[in-house]
Design an enzyme around this catalytic site. Structure first.
Site, PDB file in Angstrom:
ATOM      1  N   ASP A   1       1.036  -1.128   0.054  1.00 43.70           N
ATOM      2  CA  ASP A   1      -0.176   0.037   0.000  1.00 43.70           C
ATOM      3  C   ASP A   1       0.976   1.197  -0.006  1.00 43.70           C
ATOM      4  O   ASP A   1       2.141   1.083   0.514  1.00 43.70           O
ATOM      5  CB  ASP A   1      -0.811   0.041   1.300  1.00 43.70           C
ATOM      6  CG  ASP A   1      -1.753   1.275   1.529  1.00 43.70           C
ATOM      7  OD1 ASP A   1      -2.273   1.682   0.287  1.00 43.70           O
ATOM      8  OD2 ASP A   1      -1.648   1.928   2.615  1.00 43.70           O
TER       9      ASP A   1
ATOM     10  N   ASP B   1       0.086   5.065   0.798  1.00 42.83           N
ATOM     11  CA  ASP B   1      -0.375   6.234   2.070  1.00 42.83           C
ATOM     12  C   ASP B   1      -0.209   5.382   3.237  1.00 42.83           C
ATOM     13  O   ASP B   1      -1.290   4.452   3.553  1.00 42.83           O
ATOM     14  CB  ASP B   1      -1.636   6.519   1.705  1.00 42.83           C
ATOM     15  CG  ASP B   1      -1.928   7.451   0.332  1.00 42.83           C
ATOM     16  OD1 ASP B   1      -0.908   7.908  -0.226  1.00 42.83           O
ATOM     17  OD2 ASP B   1      -3.041   7.490  -0.172  1.00 42.83           O
TER      18      ASP B   1
END
Ligand code: BG6
Ligand code: MG
Length: 228
Positions: free
Chosen positions: A23, A25
């Site tokens: 991922d 963020d």
């Protein structure tokens, strides 16, 4: 060896691993503050209440789902929803213009380099439509075999679609993928996709992961893959 022991019971699962799906963020960089500032500016303009605590609930969820949470059940026309999402995104894009390599979280690039050197496939699977821009500004595009983002699939996290799409593009079975996530919605998505999960952050938030670590700097490939 002391380092290895905490991973011992995970070894049957870890032995199969061929790819790492990150991922963006909250894992490789901390853009949560920029999302917060952009939503806060919009909320103030619209006379809606929104604070940092509310912002935590937006971690990992889509732009539309975020707006729905901020609206707390208030119904608006599709046209108005679109205008609010576009305005927030305009503010967000303004803030991310200042992102550089210095915004990578500690240990992130070292980890990508080491995993690549060990022969693992690397992918990015972020729910953000801005992820390719952020990855480019961070200067890490070249590490990834696949870059999947908010525009790659229709159903956003917690649906497994983005991770399944990423595994398919990598041509690696889901059970041979590790997902590194900082959000509950992301972990739910990865688990639904049948992938091994590493949760980054406090156990209250990522306790559902197979392995919980405080930061990416704590992912030690030599300890995880000592048996490979
Ligand atoms: C996720 C963030 O990565 O992307 C969420 O954690 C954000 O907070 C989501 O809402 C969608 O991002 P964007 O840039 O497409 O609005
Ligand atoms: Mg995240």
């Amino acid at each position: 060896m002391e380092n290895n022991s905490k991973y011992m019971d995970l070894s049957p699962k870890l032995r199969k691993i061929k790819a790492f799906i990150f991922d963006l963020d909250g894992v490789l960089t901390d853009t949560a503050e920029y999302h917060y500032l952009a939503w806060k500016r919009l909320a103030e303009e619209e006379g809606l209440s929104f604070n940092r605590q509310d912002n935590e609930k937006l971690r990992g969820i889509s732009r539309r789902a975020s707006l729905e949470l901020i609206l707390q059940g208030k119904r608006l026309s599709e046209e108005k929803m679109q205008e609010l999402m576009d305005r927030k995104n305009g503010y967000y894009r303004e803030y991310i213009k200042s992102i550089t390599k210095k915004d990578l979280l500690p240990g992130a690039e070292e980890l990508l380099r080491e995993l690549k050197a060990r022969g693992y496939k690397l992918a990015m699977a972020s729910g953000s439509k801005n992820a390719p821009k952020v990855v480019e500004r961070l200067g890490i595009t070249a590490y990834f075999d696949v870059l999947a983002h908010g525009g790659s699939v229709e159903k956003s996290k917690p649906a497994p679609d983005l991770f399944l799409h990423t595994a398919e593009k990598l041509a690696i079975k889901p059970c041979s993928c590790v997902v590194v996530e900082d959000a509950g919605a992301g972990l739910d998505a990865a688990k639904a996709a049948g992938m091994f999960t590493i949760g980054i952050g406090p156990p209250e938030r990522v306790g559902a992961a197979d392995l919980v670590l405080p930061s990416v700097a704590e992912i030690k490939p030599e300890a995880l893959f000592w048996h490979n």
